[in-house]
Motif scaffolding. Structure first.
Motif: not given
Length: 181
Positions: A118-145
């Motif tokens: 439930e907590e993960w679902a609540e943060t999903a929209g905002a987190f996805d927007a951040i993943v799409g806005a950060v440099p790809t080196e950072v979003s790549g690390q998020i996906v890798a983890d």
């Protein structure tokens, strides 16, 4: 998992990464392929989240996660949920450190899997927007983890699959490129 190195002697502006995949085939990629558009990273992360939600809902929170021996299935999920919550809430001091990760797990230790989801679902929209806005080196690390922990959970629960996902490709590429930087 792949091992990587950046090739010497590449034409200026044409970074090429090479990594040996499990099959021992070598892939050569241009910088455009290495640092895929952030929308690809968002889609890959969303896929990881959706797959985990699908297979973990009825899992035993206290089952051991052999690939992360200090953690249970619930602890691993708590970390994934905690990353999203911390990033959305601006709690990024010490990001990716052992202390940051431990705080995520400790803060959620008493929560059930449905509560974590439930907590993960609540943060999903905002987190996805951040993943799409950060440099790809950072979003790549998020996906890798995230994809690494998806497979930690799959192993712990005997739920193989998703080994050909975009997240695997993005994660392996991120590891190959950053391991040689």
């Amino acid at each position: 998992s792949g091992r990587g190195r950046l090739l010497d002697g590449c034409a200026r502006g044409d970074l090429v990464a090479t990594f040996a995949a499990k099959s021992d085939r070598t892939r050569r990629m241009t910088v455009t392929e290495v640092f895929r558009p952030p929308t690809d990273h968002v889609t890959a992360y969303q896929g990881v989240r959706a797959r985990i939600v699908e297979f973990i809902a009825s899992a035993d929170r206290d089952a051991k996660c052999p690939l992360t021996p200090a953690w249970t299935v619930g602890d691993t999920l708590a970390h994934l949920v905690g990353v999203a919550a911390d990033v959305v809430n601006g709690n990024i001091e010490g990001a990716a450190s052992d202390a940051w990760t431990a705080a995520q797990v400790d803060a959620r230790r008493g929560r059930s899997i449905p509560q974590l989801l439930e907590e993960w679902a609540e943060t999903a929209g905002a987190f996805d927007a951040i993943v799409g806005a950060v440099p790809t080196e950072v979003s790549g690390q998020i996906v890798a983890d995230a994809v690494t922990h998806e497979h930690d959970l799959r192993h712990a629960l005997g739920r193989p699959g998703a080994q050909d996902s975009d997240a695997i490709d993005i994660g392996a590429t991120w590891i190959a490129v950053t391991a040689t930087a």
